[in-house]
Write a protein that holds these residues in place. Structure first.
Motif, short mmCIF file in Angstrom:
data_model
loop_
_atom_site.label_atom_id
_atom_site.label_comp_id
_atom_site.label_asym_id
_atom_site.label_seq_id
_atom_site.Cartn_x
_atom_site.Cartn_y
_atom_site.Cartn_z
N MET A 33 -7.94 -5.94 2.61
CA MET A 33 -7.70 -7.19 1.89
C MET A 33 -8.77 -8.16 2.38
O MET A 33 -8.81 -8.52 3.56
CB MET A 33 -6.30 -7.75 2.20
CG MET A 33 -6.05 -9.09 1.55
SD MET A 33 -4.37 -9.74 1.84
CE MET A 33 -4.38 -9.93 3.63
N VAL A 40 0.86 -1.18 0.00
CA VAL A 40 0.00 0.00 0.00
C VAL A 40 0.90 1.24 0.00
O VAL A 40 1.72 1.42 0.90
CB VAL A 40 -0.94 0.02 1.22
CG1 VAL A 40 -1.78 1.29 1.22
CG2 VAL A 40 -1.83 -1.21 1.24
N HIS A 84 -9.06 -13.42 -3.43
CA HIS A 84 -9.03 -12.19 -2.63
C HIS A 84 -9.68 -11.03 -3.38
O HIS A 84 -9.98 -11.12 -4.56
CB HIS A 84 -7.58 -11.83 -2.25
CG HIS A 84 -6.74 -11.51 -3.45
ND1 HIS A 84 -6.21 -12.47 -4.28
CD2 HIS A 84 -6.35 -10.31 -3.95
CE1 HIS A 84 -5.53 -11.89 -5.25
NE2 HIS A 84 -5.60 -10.58 -5.08
N MET A 104 -1.78 0.99 -4.71
CA MET A 104 -0.94 -0.15 -4.33
C MET A 104 0.04 -0.45 -5.47
O MET A 104 -0.27 -0.20 -6.64
CB MET A 104 -1.77 -1.39 -4.02
CG MET A 104 -2.61 -1.27 -2.76
SD MET A 104 -3.48 -2.81 -2.35
CE MET A 104 -2.11 -3.84 -1.80
N ASN A 119 -11.04 -0.14 -1.37
CA ASN A 119 -10.60 1.16 -0.88
C ASN A 119 -11.60 1.62 0.18
O ASN A 119 -12.77 1.87 -0.11
CB ASN A 119 -10.53 2.18 -2.02
CG ASN A 119 -10.08 3.56 -1.55
OD1 ASN A 119 -9.90 3.81 -0.37
ND2 ASN A 119 -9.92 4.46 -2.50
N TRP A 143 -9.67 -6.43 -3.19
CA TRP A 143 -9.15 -5.19 -2.61
C TRP A 143 -10.28 -4.17 -2.53
O TRP A 143 -11.02 -3.98 -3.50
CB TRP A 143 -8.01 -4.63 -3.46
CG TRP A 143 -6.89 -5.59 -3.68
CD1 TRP A 143 -6.58 -6.25 -4.84
CD2 TRP A 143 -5.95 -6.04 -2.71
NE1 TRP A 143 -5.50 -7.06 -4.65
CE2 TRP A 143 -5.09 -6.95 -3.35
CE3 TRP A 143 -5.74 -5.77 -1.37
CZ2 TRP A 143 -4.03 -7.59 -2.69
CZ3 TRP A 143 -4.70 -6.39 -0.71
CH2 TRP A 143 -3.86 -7.29 -1.36
N GLN A 153 0.44 -12.44 -1.40
CA GLN A 153 -0.68 -13.23 -1.92
C GLN A 153 -0.12 -14.49 -2.56
O GLN A 153 0.64 -14.41 -3.52
CB GLN A 153 -1.46 -12.44 -2.96
CG GLN A 153 -2.35 -11.37 -2.41
CD GLN A 153 -3.59 -11.95 -1.75
OE1 GLN A 153 -3.96 -13.09 -1.93
NE2 GLN A 153 -4.23 -11.12 -0.94
N VAL A 188 -6.53 0.22 2.46
CA VAL A 188 -7.18 -0.78 1.61
C VAL A 188 -7.48 -2.01 2.47
O VAL A 188 -6.62 -2.46 3.23
CB VAL A 188 -6.26 -1.17 0.43
CG1 VAL A 188 -6.89 -2.25 -0.42
CG2 VAL A 188 -5.92 0.05 -0.41
#
Length: 192
Positions: free
Chosen positions: A124, A117, A147, A160, A151, A149, A142, A122
């Motif tokens: 995860m 970041v 997953h 990022m 904001n 992301w 990761q 953010v």
């Protein structure tokens, strides 16, 4: 030598600072030089709520730096228009800007990714339901996991930086997991 320094936004859609890339190399005497330099070039996705800039790619490991073979291959990969999130047998160094409140779709890449970041906060989000808030300087490793992301800010952009490395197929308890770009990526499949 390289292109002009900081002449335009090159498609940048966020209010975050424009980033600049320096690629080094060697002169005929073997001394370090700046081979080329330019502002990041951005591509918008998700109706202007997400922007990517690919700073560099490699297509083999170990990388061949002789006679600028890696630079030529990077140019070829970008000009092909077929780069997915991952470059098979190689790496992708990508910056991503997320609009305020934006949540990308849940997805998995067949890769080992380092995500840092740079601006904002953010979340995860993992498919297990875990949510991990990340702030400036936090790093996610990761490992081919499903997953998303998000904001967290409703008013500020987040940024990022990612390095994605191709990996061997992932098998968990006998089941193979492959790339899953979800429903809103707008990206071609990586092909790994």
């Amino acid at each position: 030598m390289g292109s002009s320094y900081r002449t335009e936004d090159n498609g940048k859609i966020s209010d975050l600072p424009q980033l600049h890339r320096y690629i080094t190399g060697h002169n005929a005497e073997g001394k370090a030089i700046v081979h080329s330099q330019n502002d990041f070039e951005w591509k918008s996705y998700a109706e202007g709520e997400l922007a990517f800039s690919v700073a560099y790619t490699t297509s083999e490991f170990p990388v061949n730096l002789n006679k600028d073979a890696d630079v030529a291959e990077h140019t070829r990969v970008l000009e092909s228009g077929n780069l997915g999130l991952v470059n098979p047998s190689g790496t992708v160094f990508r910056c991503v800007d997320f609009a305020p409140g934006y949540a990308c779709g849940m997805h998995r890449t067949q890769s080992l990714d380092y995500g840092i970041v740079l601006e904002g906060e953010v979340d995860m989000v993992l498919d297990s339901g875990e949510v991990h808030p990340m702030k400036r300087g936090d790093v996610a490793i990761q490992r081919a996991t499903q997953h998303q992301w998000v904001n967290k800010s409703k008013t500020e952009w987040a940024r990022m930086m990612f390095v994605l490395q191709d990996c061997q197929p992932l098998v968990v308890d006998g089941q193979e997991y492959k790339e899953d770009l979800g429903t809103n990526s707008g990206l071609p499949p990586s092909g790994n």
